[in-house]
Design an enzyme around this catalytic site. Sequence first.
Site, mmCIF file in Angstrom:
data_model
loop_
_atom_site.group_PDB
_atom_site.id
_atom_site.type_symbol
_atom_site.label_atom_id
_atom_site.label_comp_id
_atom_site.label_asym_id
_atom_site.label_seq_id
_atom_site.Cartn_x
_atom_site.Cartn_y
_atom_site.Cartn_z
ATOM 1 N N LEU A 206 -0.075 8.579 14.852
ATOM 2 C CA LEU A 206 0.494 7.239 14.876
ATOM 3 C C LEU A 206 1.681 7.183 15.826
ATOM 4 O O LEU A 206 2.587 7.991 15.750
ATOM 5 C CB LEU A 206 0.956 6.841 13.475
ATOM 6 C CG LEU A 206 1.748 5.530 13.377
ATOM 7 C CD1 LEU A 206 0.819 4.345 13.591
ATOM 8 C CD2 LEU A 206 2.443 5.432 12.033
ATOM 9 N N ARG B 200 -0.642 7.699 -2.350
ATOM 10 C CA ARG B 200 -1.504 6.562 -2.704
ATOM 11 C C ARG B 200 -2.874 7.022 -3.173
ATOM 12 O O ARG B 200 -3.483 6.430 -4.068
ATOM 13 C CB ARG B 200 -1.642 5.637 -1.489
ATOM 14 C CG ARG B 200 -2.458 4.387 -1.748
ATOM 15 C CD ARG B 200 -2.503 3.513 -0.514
ATOM 16 N NE ARG B 200 -3.058 4.230 0.633
ATOM 17 C CZ ARG B 200 -3.244 3.686 1.826
ATOM 18 N NH1 ARG B 200 -2.861 2.438 2.045
ATOM 19 N NH2 ARG B 200 -3.766 4.393 2.809
ATOM 20 N N SER C 43 15.369 13.330 14.273
ATOM 21 C CA SER C 43 14.822 14.215 13.234
ATOM 22 C C SER C 43 13.304 14.242 13.301
ATOM 23 O O SER C 43 12.665 13.193 13.304
ATOM 24 C CB SER C 43 15.263 13.724 11.849
ATOM 25 O OG SER C 43 14.993 12.334 11.698
ATOM 26 N N LYS D 258 14.045 2.988 20.631
ATOM 27 C CA LYS D 258 13.847 4.313 21.241
ATOM 28 C C LYS D 258 12.383 4.726 21.227
ATOM 29 O O LYS D 258 11.926 5.455 22.110
ATOM 30 C CB LYS D 258 14.739 5.357 20.560
ATOM 31 C CG LYS D 258 14.413 5.654 19.099
ATOM 32 C CD LYS D 258 13.436 6.787 18.921
ATOM 33 C CE LYS D 258 12.999 6.936 17.484
ATOM 34 N NZ LYS D 258 12.002 8.015 17.310
#
Length: 326
Positions: free
Chosen positions: A273, A35, A137, A190
Site C-alpha cells: 500500500l 478484523r 518511523s 511527505k
Amino acid sequence: MKTLNRVSVIGAGAWGTALAGVAARAGREVTLYARDAATAAAISATRDNPRLPGIPLDRSIVVTHDLAAAGRADIIVIAVPAQNSRTAVAALAPHLAAGTPVIASAKGIEHGTRRFMTEVIEEAAPQTVPAILSGPSFADDVARGLPTAVTLAAKDEAMAVALVHALGSAAFRPYHTTDLRGVEIGGAAKNVLAIAAGIVVGKQLGASAQAALTTRGFSELVRLGLACGARSETLSGLSGLGDLILTCSSPQSRNFSLGIALGRGESAPRGKLSEGAFTAPALLELAAANGVEMPVANAVAAILAGRLTIDAAIDNLLTRPFRAEG
C-alpha cells in the site's frame, strides 16, 4: 486525569503490530485487534505476524477478534490505512467510553472529504478525544525496538503529555505538541513527495537532483502547512522534515519504492500500500482551497492519474521560471 494503562491497537498489520509492541515495552496492558478471526487466532497461537517476519509478538499482548473487548481500553490506537480509518472508528465507536483518547497513526487525507485523520475520528466517534502519532518511523525498526523518535499531538497539552508518558520508552521517544494540523500535514504531504523522490532515483537523475527535489518538496509542505495554520517548528520537526528525509531516501518506504518503480518504467510493487498515491488528489484539492502552489505534488498526481508522462513532468519542473528561493 485517569490512569492510561490499557491500550488497544486496532489493526494487526505490520504497523499495528509494531505499535502494540511499543505499548507493551512501555509496560501497558495491550490488546491487538485483527478484523479477521483466523488471523487473530493464528497470531495469538504462534506469536508471529507474517507482516513482520522474524519478530515475535510479546507474550503479554492479547490478540482478539472481539471489537467490544478491544474497545474496553484507556487508549485506542487506530492502525489501519487512512482510507479505511472512518469505517474502523465508526465500528468501534459504540464500544468507546466518553473521553477515551483515540490516536490516529495513518498518514493521509480522506478522499472526497479532505478530512485529516483526527477530523475523521472527531466525526466518527464524537465522544472521544482525537490525537495523532506521526514521524520518521518504519514498522520493522519500531518492532525490533530500534531507537525511534516521533511526534504525538492532541489539542489539550495535558492529554498529549499523558499519552507520551503512557507510550514512551528508551527506544520509542514521542515528543508532544498541540499542533494537530502541522503533524498531519507533514505526514500526508511527505508521502506524496516521496513518490517524486523515488522517481528521481528510478530515472537515475543523480544525488544532486534527489537533494534538490526533497528540499523543494519541503518548501511545498511548509507553504501548505502555514496556510492551514500549522506551526513552523512542527513542520521543521520530526513529523515534517524528519519524516520527509526518511521517506525520500529509504527503499523501506512504500511511497519511495513506488516512485523508483515508476521511474524505471516498471509497474507498482504488488501487495504494498502506498498512502501517497491515495493522498495526492486530496492534497492538491486542499492546496487549491488554500491558494497554495505545489508543483512537485501536482506532477506526482498527474503522473499517477495518467495525465502526464514522467519525462514531460520532469521537463515541466525544470523549465519553470527562475525565482527567489522560498
